[in-house]
Design a protein around this motif. Sequence first.
Motif, mmCIF file in Angstrom:
data_model
loop_
_atom_site.group_PDB
_atom_site.id
_atom_site.type_symbol
_atom_site.label_atom_id
_atom_site.label_comp_id
_atom_site.label_asym_id
_atom_site.label_seq_id
_atom_site.Cartn_x
_atom_site.Cartn_y
_atom_site.Cartn_z
ATOM 1 N N PRO A 37 0.913 -1.085 -0.027
ATOM 2 C CA PRO A 37 -0.094 -0.015 -0.137
ATOM 3 C C PRO A 37 0.780 1.347 0.062
ATOM 4 O O PRO A 37 1.948 1.251 0.695
ATOM 5 N N VAL A 38 0.252 2.508 -0.597
ATOM 6 C CA VAL A 38 1.205 3.459 -0.716
ATOM 7 C C VAL A 38 0.491 4.482 0.382
ATOM 8 O O VAL A 38 -0.686 5.098 -0.160
ATOM 9 N N PRO A 39 1.069 5.282 1.153
ATOM 10 C CA PRO A 39 0.415 6.076 1.913
ATOM 11 C C PRO A 39 0.528 7.280 1.376
ATOM 12 O O PRO A 39 1.349 7.653 0.658
ATOM 13 N N THR A 52 -8.903 13.950 -0.814
ATOM 14 C CA THR A 52 -8.333 13.409 0.434
ATOM 15 C C THR A 52 -7.067 12.987 0.287
ATOM 16 O O THR A 52 -6.444 13.036 -0.901
ATOM 17 N N THR A 53 -5.956 12.401 1.170
ATOM 18 C CA THR A 53 -5.297 11.646 0.732
ATOM 19 C C THR A 53 -5.340 10.266 1.399
ATOM 20 O O THR A 53 -5.920 9.907 2.665
ATOM 21 N N THR A 54 -4.305 9.175 1.091
ATOM 22 C CA THR A 54 -4.423 7.971 1.395
ATOM 23 C C THR A 54 -3.796 7.648 2.844
ATOM 24 O O THR A 54 -2.901 8.388 3.387
ATOM 25 N N ASP A 55 -4.300 6.941 3.845
ATOM 26 C CA ASP A 55 -3.923 6.857 5.024
ATOM 27 C C ASP A 55 -2.533 5.754 5.075
ATOM 28 O O ASP A 55 -2.059 5.319 4.161
ATOM 29 N N PHE A 60 -8.219 4.983 0.990
ATOM 30 C CA PHE A 60 -8.878 6.289 1.096
ATOM 31 C C PHE A 60 -10.534 6.390 1.002
ATOM 32 O O PHE A 60 -10.807 5.112 0.417
ATOM 33 N N GLN A 61 -11.104 7.205 1.275
ATOM 34 C CA GLN A 61 -12.746 7.264 1.045
ATOM 35 C C GLN A 61 -13.103 8.666 0.833
ATOM 36 O O GLN A 61 -12.523 9.592 1.609
#
Lengths: 740, 108
Positions: A37-39, A52-55, A60-61
């Motif tokens: 996964p890429v945060p 938004t940004t990924t956690d 993301f949502q």
Amino acid sequence: MKHKIYLLSLLILIPIASMAQLVSGTVFETIESKKSPVPGVNVHWSGSQIGTTTDAQGKFQLFKPDTYSQLVFSFVGYKSDTVSIPGAAAGLEIMLIPGQELAEVRIVQRNPGAHIDRLAPIQTEKITYAELCKAACCNLAESFTTNASVDAYYSNAVTGARQIRLLGLDGIYVQLLTENIPTMRGVASSYGLSFFPGPWMEGIMISKGTASVKNGYESIAGQINVEYLKPNTADKLLLNLFLSNAGRKEGNLATSVKFNDHLSTAVLAHFSDDQQKEDHNGDSFLDEPLYRQYNVLNRWYFSNENIRMHAGVRLLKEDRYSGQMDFDQTQPRDVEHPYGIGINTKRVEGFLKLGYVFNNELNSSFGSINSLSYHDQQSFYGIRNYSGKQFNYYLNLMYQTDIVNSKHTLVSGFSFNLDNYDESLDSLVSGRDERVPGVYSEYSFKPSEHFNVLAGMRLDYHNLYGLMFTPRIHARFDIEGHTHFRLSAGKGYRSPMVIAENNHFLANSRRIILEPSLRQEEAWNFGLNITHYVPIGIQPLAISGEVYRTSFLEQVIVDLDSSVDEVRFSNLDGKSFSNNYQVELTGQFIRGLETKVAFRYTDVRYTFQGDLIEKPLISRYKGLFVASYQTPLKKWQFDLTCQFNGPGRIPSTAANGEMHSMPDSFDAYTIINSQITKYFRTWDLYLGVENLTDFRQMHGVIAGDQPFGDHFDSSLIWGPLHGRKIYVGFRYRIEREEEE
Amino acid sequence: MKKMFKTFAALILIQVAFAGTISLIAQDKAGKAEKVKTMKCWASMTCANCQAKIEKNIAYEKGVKDLVVDLPSKIVTITYRTDKTSPEKLEKAIQKLGFKTETVVEKK
């Protein structure tokens, strides 16, 4: 009042509408061929500030505004790219590829939700595990009470053998599969349905009309595929206990062990027992046979990147005794002593299924199915003895691949079926070898989401009946996703095994007359189904209407009309058909309350002495009402099933004289079943009643007082033989821990 | 034919009666006033099994009055009694089942 309704519908609609706007997923990159996964990836709607940004887990949502549909993913070191999101989407997997030149965003997987069934070209009804839990469902024969298409019935008054009917046609015209392996054919067909324990089942798929050519040429009225619990997905432990006031005791145990990510195994075990002698209708015969069954399946599952393997072994033993109340197995079997029936069955099965997935653009895969079974039935019906042994080997090799792109898929294969029969009826001994190699090909064309066609054909060579050509076609299209049309047409064949499949006729005084050369059965089946979804209620209301016609070119006619002293099996001379018209409504208007109303009209006729006559012992129509209510927290469940069975014809028994005859027809009757289930966190308790109104066919046995005389007949059965039954059951499970 | 018609009429009647009874029960329940609140949270569900797991377990958490688990949006909506539990406790309970969660704050 009107305003209230508006308000209510608004309240219902608002959460649905706002939920539908949510888009979520995970962003990955490939590091040493592993997904990682890429945060911190920027995710925003193209042309807007909404984003938004990924956690830390790459997730993301975000909510999707109506005006935007292009989702942009961007991150330093990766080229930003855009994905088109037309509506709500969940579980998106976005693969970012590093570097400027190769940059590409690919949707690897999108969760299809519940649409699969709607889009399948073959009309398929699925009975899920939850559906099976709505009634006692101790075995396959009892699993169709909430289904309008399938009828379960007793084939005679004394053996307790249950059969099913689909589209008005007997179970032998329905191809029975366990996980796509043909099963319980020939010698096993008379009692086979009781060898599928209900609690082992994960689900049942019923397809009407001729099914896919992949499974052979045998399905004429349809196909029923039973899926058992799988080692890799089943609970760690499932224990089920069942007890009924009719004396049936049952225990089922399913346990699975996952050794690692690749290998898992499961043991499914069943024991049932009924030693309670009952005769409520006063015909001197047991209402239900005494029996004891042991049934064990051990199965294994192995998977890695390319290979999937299922393998298993099953052992089964059942002893069944029936007959007159005073019958005792230790007595000598002659006309001086009470009439008895004994059926001792042993069965061994083994299967190996292999799948190899090629990681290529065309989604190619290779699959093989190997299955072996040996079935041994030793039985006596009064002073008649029947022994049937069957060895079966089945091989199916298939190769599936897309052609050019995923719009065109081709499945081709080779199959081989070997049956070795060894039968004896009293002093008559017969053996038979059937060897059928065959090739098949099935082409699937999906130009869009709204249209697909499945066209298949197969060519088989039967060592006794010669060459068989089986063409089948299924098509589906929909109008804007809410009105679905399905058409099917195809051919099917079947080799008759008359004595084995009609074992129940041995329990009477009718002489069995076989026409010297019975031909292979052959039929066309045509079907049309229209399903319309109306967006009212909690779930869309499904309204479906369908017409199926099966038209036999060759058939073995079971003739009970020529003479009361005989049952004749002869080749069809003229027409034979079954027409079915069915309407069904399924909806959920109140949260938690699912209802189904269905009505079916069945017209089954065949030519007898030059005239088209109605097939006896079949209800002309069936009405069904099913209601299931689950409290909001799903702690309580209430189920009600009402079956309205229409009248039908009984073969004339007037020649027996007034003393030993039945009317020539039977009236409509109603069967009501109900069940209450209480769910706890790890266990469930259920209490139910079958046949609430205690309706029974009286006089199921003709001349039961003289079972060795000329008039004894137990085969004219059209209704239930056992009255009201009350049962309790218990389920306990230990869930599998989720490994992430 | 007449019988067929009768059967069909009976079918419809039973259904109406059944639906009527259930809606009465439902109304009765809705009438009672309690200190209840609704929370929404996002959970890392991937399949129907996950959905069942949450439904099965959260229903038995203290103070939970109603529960809707929507798999496509991965949103869990819980109605709970404020005197018996809190959103934090409920979210923890979901995490305990092996899911990752995030509180959903609806934009609007």
